[in-house]
Design an enzyme around this catalytic site. Structure first.
Site, PDB file in Angstrom:
ATOM      1  N   GLY A 293       7.301   4.831   8.129  1.00 58.93           N
ATOM      2  CA  GLY A 293       6.430   5.989   8.288  1.00 58.93           C
ATOM      3  C   GLY A 293       6.589   6.592   9.658  1.00 58.93           C
TER       4      GLY A 293
ATOM      5  N   GLU B 214       9.995  15.716  15.048  1.00 59.14           N
ATOM      6  CA  GLU B 214      10.440  15.545  13.675  1.00 59.14           C
ATOM      7  C   GLU B 214       9.710  16.557  12.802  1.00 59.14           C
ATOM      8  OE1 GLU B 214       9.509  11.803  11.770  1.00 59.14           O
ATOM      9  OE2 GLU B 214      11.530  11.810  10.958  1.00 59.14           O
TER      10      GLU B 214
ATOM     11  N   LYS C 120       0.842  -1.199   0.000  1.00 55.44           N
ATOM     12  CA  LYS C 120       0.000   0.000   0.000  1.00 55.44           C
ATOM     13  C   LYS C 120       0.878   1.250   0.000  1.00 55.44           C
ATOM     14  CE  LYS C 120      -1.730   2.957   2.704  1.00 55.44           C
ATOM     15  NZ  LYS C 120      -1.775   4.201   1.916  1.00 55.44           N
TER      16      LYS C 120
HETATM   17  P1  NAP Z   1       2.692   8.264   7.842  1.00 61.20           P
HETATM   18  O1  NAP Z   1       1.671   9.289   7.964  1.00 61.20           O
HETATM   19  O2  NAP Z   1       3.026   7.427   8.998  1.00 61.20           O
HETATM   20  O3  NAP Z   1       2.254   7.347   6.619  1.00 61.20           O
HETATM   21  C1  NAP Z   1       2.986   6.228   6.225  1.00 61.20           C
HETATM   22  C2  NAP Z   1       2.056   5.228   5.571  1.00 61.20           C
HETATM   23  O4  NAP Z   1       1.124   4.766   6.542  1.00 61.20           O
HETATM   24  C3  NAP Z   1       1.239   5.809   4.433  1.00 61.20           C
HETATM   25  O5  NAP Z   1       1.115   4.842   3.422  1.00 61.20           O
HETATM   26  C4  NAP Z   1      -0.081   6.075   5.103  1.00 61.20           C
HETATM   27  O6  NAP Z   1      -1.160   6.097   4.214  1.00 61.20           O
HETATM   28  C5  NAP Z   1      -0.187   4.895   6.037  1.00 61.20           C
HETATM   29  N1  NAP Z   1      -1.152   5.077   7.133  1.00 61.20           N
HETATM   30  C6  NAP Z   1      -1.609   6.221   7.691  1.00 61.20           C
HETATM   31  N2  NAP Z   1      -2.502   5.959   8.664  1.00 61.20           N
HETATM   32  C7  NAP Z   1      -2.614   4.615   8.733  1.00 61.20           C
HETATM   33  C8  NAP Z   1      -3.390   3.721   9.531  1.00 61.20           C
HETATM   34  N3  NAP Z   1      -4.219   4.177  10.473  1.00 61.20           N
HETATM   35  N4  NAP Z   1      -3.259   2.400   9.322  1.00 61.20           N
HETATM   36  C9  NAP Z   1      -2.419   1.915   8.384  1.00 61.20           C
HETATM   37  N5  NAP Z   1      -1.680   2.707   7.581  1.00 61.20           N
HETATM   38  C10 NAP Z   1      -1.772   4.046   7.754  1.00 61.20           C
HETATM   39  O7  NAP Z   1       4.089   8.855   7.381  1.00 61.20           O
HETATM   40  P2  NAP Z   1       4.375   9.803   6.141  1.00 61.20           P
HETATM   41  O8  NAP Z   1       3.843  11.142   6.498  1.00 61.20           O
HETATM   42  O9  NAP Z   1       3.951   9.189   4.877  1.00 61.20           O
HETATM   43  O10 NAP Z   1       5.965   9.771   6.112  1.00 61.20           O
HETATM   44  C11 NAP Z   1       6.718  10.518   6.961  1.00 61.20           C
HETATM   45  C12 NAP Z   1       7.211   9.705   8.147  1.00 61.20           C
HETATM   46  O11 NAP Z   1       7.891   8.518   7.726  1.00 61.20           O
HETATM   47  C13 NAP Z   1       8.207  10.444   8.962  1.00 61.20           C
HETATM   48  O12 NAP Z   1       7.903  10.321  10.327  1.00 61.20           O
HETATM   49  C14 NAP Z   1       9.524   9.785   8.628  1.00 61.20           C
HETATM   50  O13 NAP Z   1      10.506   9.921   9.574  1.00 61.20           O
HETATM   51  C15 NAP Z   1       9.134   8.377   8.402  1.00 61.20           C
HETATM   52  N6  NAP Z   1      10.112   7.680   7.554  1.00 61.20           N
HETATM   53  C16 NAP Z   1      10.919   6.729   8.122  1.00 61.20           C
HETATM   54  C17 NAP Z   1      11.868   6.053   7.369  1.00 61.20           C
HETATM   55  C18 NAP Z   1      12.745   4.986   7.971  1.00 61.20           C
HETATM   56  O14 NAP Z   1      13.274   4.165   7.249  1.00 61.20           O
HETATM   57  N7  NAP Z   1      12.928   4.936   9.253  1.00 61.20           N
HETATM   58  C19 NAP Z   1      11.978   6.337   6.006  1.00 61.20           C
HETATM   59  C20 NAP Z   1      11.139   7.309   5.453  1.00 61.20           C
HETATM   60  C21 NAP Z   1      10.204   7.965   6.249  1.00 61.20           C
HETATM   61  P3  NAP Z   1      -1.704   7.502   3.601  1.00 61.20           P
HETATM   62  O15 NAP Z   1      -0.533   8.348   3.296  1.00 61.20           O
HETATM   63  O16 NAP Z   1      -2.403   7.090   2.392  1.00 61.20           O
HETATM   64  O17 NAP Z   1      -2.592   8.073   4.632  1.00 61.20           O
END
Ligand code: NAP
Ligand code: MG
Length: 496
Positions: free
Chosen positions: A241, A398, A188
């Site tokens: 995420g 962050e 997804k």
């Molecule tokens: P996010 O809001 O956590 O979203 C990540 C994914 O989770 C998206 O596909 C999102 O879908 C999905 N999601 C959201 N709510 C959910 C739920 N209730 N149940 C299941 N899935 C759900 O993060 P983001 O804003 O996309 O990315 C930024 C974050 O990712 C930052 O905190 C960053 O540090 C972290 N990150 C970490 C790494 C690592 O390797 N450690 C690498 C890159 C990024 P939708 O977007 O469609 O809502």
């Protein structure tokens, strides 16, 4: 390559909009779609299938059927490898298209999608294809009347949920080892960046990955993502995420089938510059690049710059000079080094931190404003705050944008204390010419990665992931295969 050429190509681009389920391109069963907004100019690029629990269920059923009949996992390793190499080849064939889709979806500059994002994703597919028949089981040291061996078996159905900051790159960090290990997958993508993941699903079919083995289901996190994480027949959620969503995923797993959860979360990574660093110009280059590359939308961004007090003012001047290089431009312009922030809401969030920092006592050293507003897109100039305290929001939360906080320290102990005073533990870095200090501090930093005299020294051969609230589980390297496999002990008893 010129801006005009890229604009022409972008105008003729067709955006994938349907899910890939059981080898077919399908709309959401409900018929619903959601708009994919391009942050370059704020316009809607296309309408994408808004899949929900019904579509997720169909994808998981297809993945399970494919796993049970062994159409992928029982293929000869040579055959699996050939198919994965073919996939890498097709991604290379379509590199320009993939790069344009990624750039338009999430706003990063075309020079990075062409040279970093897509090639890195291709490299992941190739690397795990090469590895898939090189990971052996074990024979245990049992008593004479028994022979016990330990084998690694695929888990079954892997649900991969990925973010928007490196869409295809993050997807392939999960898809490549999961496929190599013999699993079936339901991927997804983030709602902000569905295009390259959908294209990956199509290319996998063209390469010969059997139907049902790699399903790609776009949709919102709360609906499609939650349904996948709560599904009773998914064996693992591999996630990259935010911590907030990571917490929910653990709850969903606990409330459903106790599926495994592997979390790669955020960071507040410190880069520590000691006065005895050999080359402060190189360190300043790394300080700027570490926070401004990819508009600062990097989980391991060097967002806290810790500088020894005796050189702090001179060093900050060097970083301020370098920040100009990262001024955002049109993501389709080959000359742009940085592009747009992924969405309007993310831009507002970042501007909120910029607004709050001076109120907490930080001093703006550079930047701080939205720019290129006339484009309709979402751009923020590289921003640096000096005199940040580690208690400020800028040092604790962050930001996920181009905003650097500079914190002064007086000695090594204080540097380590400040660096570790965070709930996160993803990456960290230090600059010193003193080899004893380099080793000593590296051991004391609580983080999954430590980079000495060079930021973001990333390679697929080194595991990537964090300590503390930066998550657990590792992407990259052979260790990544551990999370996509289960250990099984098989013992045979005989008369010696
Ligand atoms: P996010 O809001 O956590 O979203 C990540 C994914 O989770 C998206 O596909 C999102 O879908 C999905 N999601 C959201 N709510 C959910 C739920 N209730 N149940 C299941 N899935 C759900 O993060 P983001 O804003 O996309 O990315 C930024 C974050 O990712 C930052 O905190 C960053 O540090 C972290 N990150 C970490 C790494 C690592 O390797 N450690 C690498 C890159 C990024 P939708 O977007 O469609 O809502
Ligand atoms: Mg988008």
């Amino acid at each position: 390559m010129t801006l005009q050429k890229n604009l022409d190509r972008a105008a003729g681009l067709s955006f994938p909009s349907q899910a890939v389920i059981d080898g077919k391109l399908v709309s959401a069963k409900s018929g619903k779609t959601f708009p994919n907004v391009g942050p370059r100019d704020g316009r809607v690029l296309n309408e994408v299938a808004a899949c929900d629990a019904d579509d997720i269920d169909a994808a998981v059923k297809a993945a399970r059927a494919a796993f049970e009949d062994g159409r992928w996992r029982n293929k000869h390793p040579r055959e699996k490898k050939k198919i994965m190499f073919k996939l890498a080849e097709l991604m290379e064939r379509d590199l320009e298209e993939l790069a344009l889709l990624e750039t338009l979806d999430m706003g990063k500059p075309i020079r990075d999608t062409l040279s970093v994002d897509i090639p890195t994703a291709i490299n992941s597919i190739r690397w795990y294809a090469e590895a898939l028949d090189k990971v052996y089981g074990e024979v245990a040291t049992t008593p004479a009347e028994r022979l016990s061996f330990v084998v690694r078996e695929p888990l079954g159905v892997v649900g991969a949920i990925v973010p928007w900051n490196f869409p295809l790159h993050m997807a392939c960090w999960k898809v490549a080892p999961a496929l190599a290990a013999g699993n079936s997958i339901v991927l997804k993508p983030a709602e902000q960046s569905p295009s390259t993941a959908l294209k990956l699903g199509e290319l996998a079919l063209e390469a010969g990955v059997p139907p049902g083995v790699l399903n790609v289901v776009p949709g919102l996190g709360e609906t499609a993502g939650q349904a996948l994480a709560r599904h009773m027949d998914v064996d693992l959620i591999a996630f990259t995420g935010s911590g907030d969503v990571g917490r929910k995923l653990m709850t969903y797993a606990g409330e459903s089938n106790l599926k495994r959860v592997a979390l790669e979360l955020g960071g507040k990574s410190p880069q520590i510059v000691f006065a005895d660093a050999e080359n402060l110009d190189e360190a300043a280059d790394a300080a700027a690049w570490g926070i401004f590359f990819n508009q600062g939308e990097i989980c391991n961004a060097a967002s806290r710059l810790l500088v020894e007090a005796s050189i702090k003012d001179a060093f900050v001047r060097k970083v301020v000079e370098r920040a100009a290089h990262y001024a955002p431009g049109d993501p389709l312009d080959p000359a742009s080094v940085t592009g747009a922030i992924v969405s309007e809401s993310q831009m507002r969030r970042v501007l909120g931190f910029i607004d709050k920092a001076p109120k907490e006592g930080a001093v703006l050293a550079r930047g701080g404003k939205r720019v290129r507003e006339e484009s309709g897109g979402f751009y923020i100039e590289p921003t640096i705050f000096d005199r940040v305290e580690n208690t400020h929001a800028l040092a604790r939360d962050e930001v996920f944008g181009p905003v650097l906080g500079v914190i002064a320290f007086k000695d090594e102990d204080e540097a380590v204390r400040i660096a570790n005073d965070t709930v996160y533990g993803l990456a960290s870095g230090l600059w010193t010419a003193n080899i004893s200090r380099a080793h000593r501090v590296a051991r004391k930093l609580r983080a999954g990665l430590v980079w000495i005299n060079g930021w973001d020294a990333c390679d697929i051969t080194v595991p990537f992931g964090g300590a503390k609230q930066s998550g657990f589980g590792r992407d990259r390297s052979l260790h990544a295969l551990e999370k996509y496999t289960e250990l099984k002990g098989i013992s045979i008893t005989y008369r010696p």
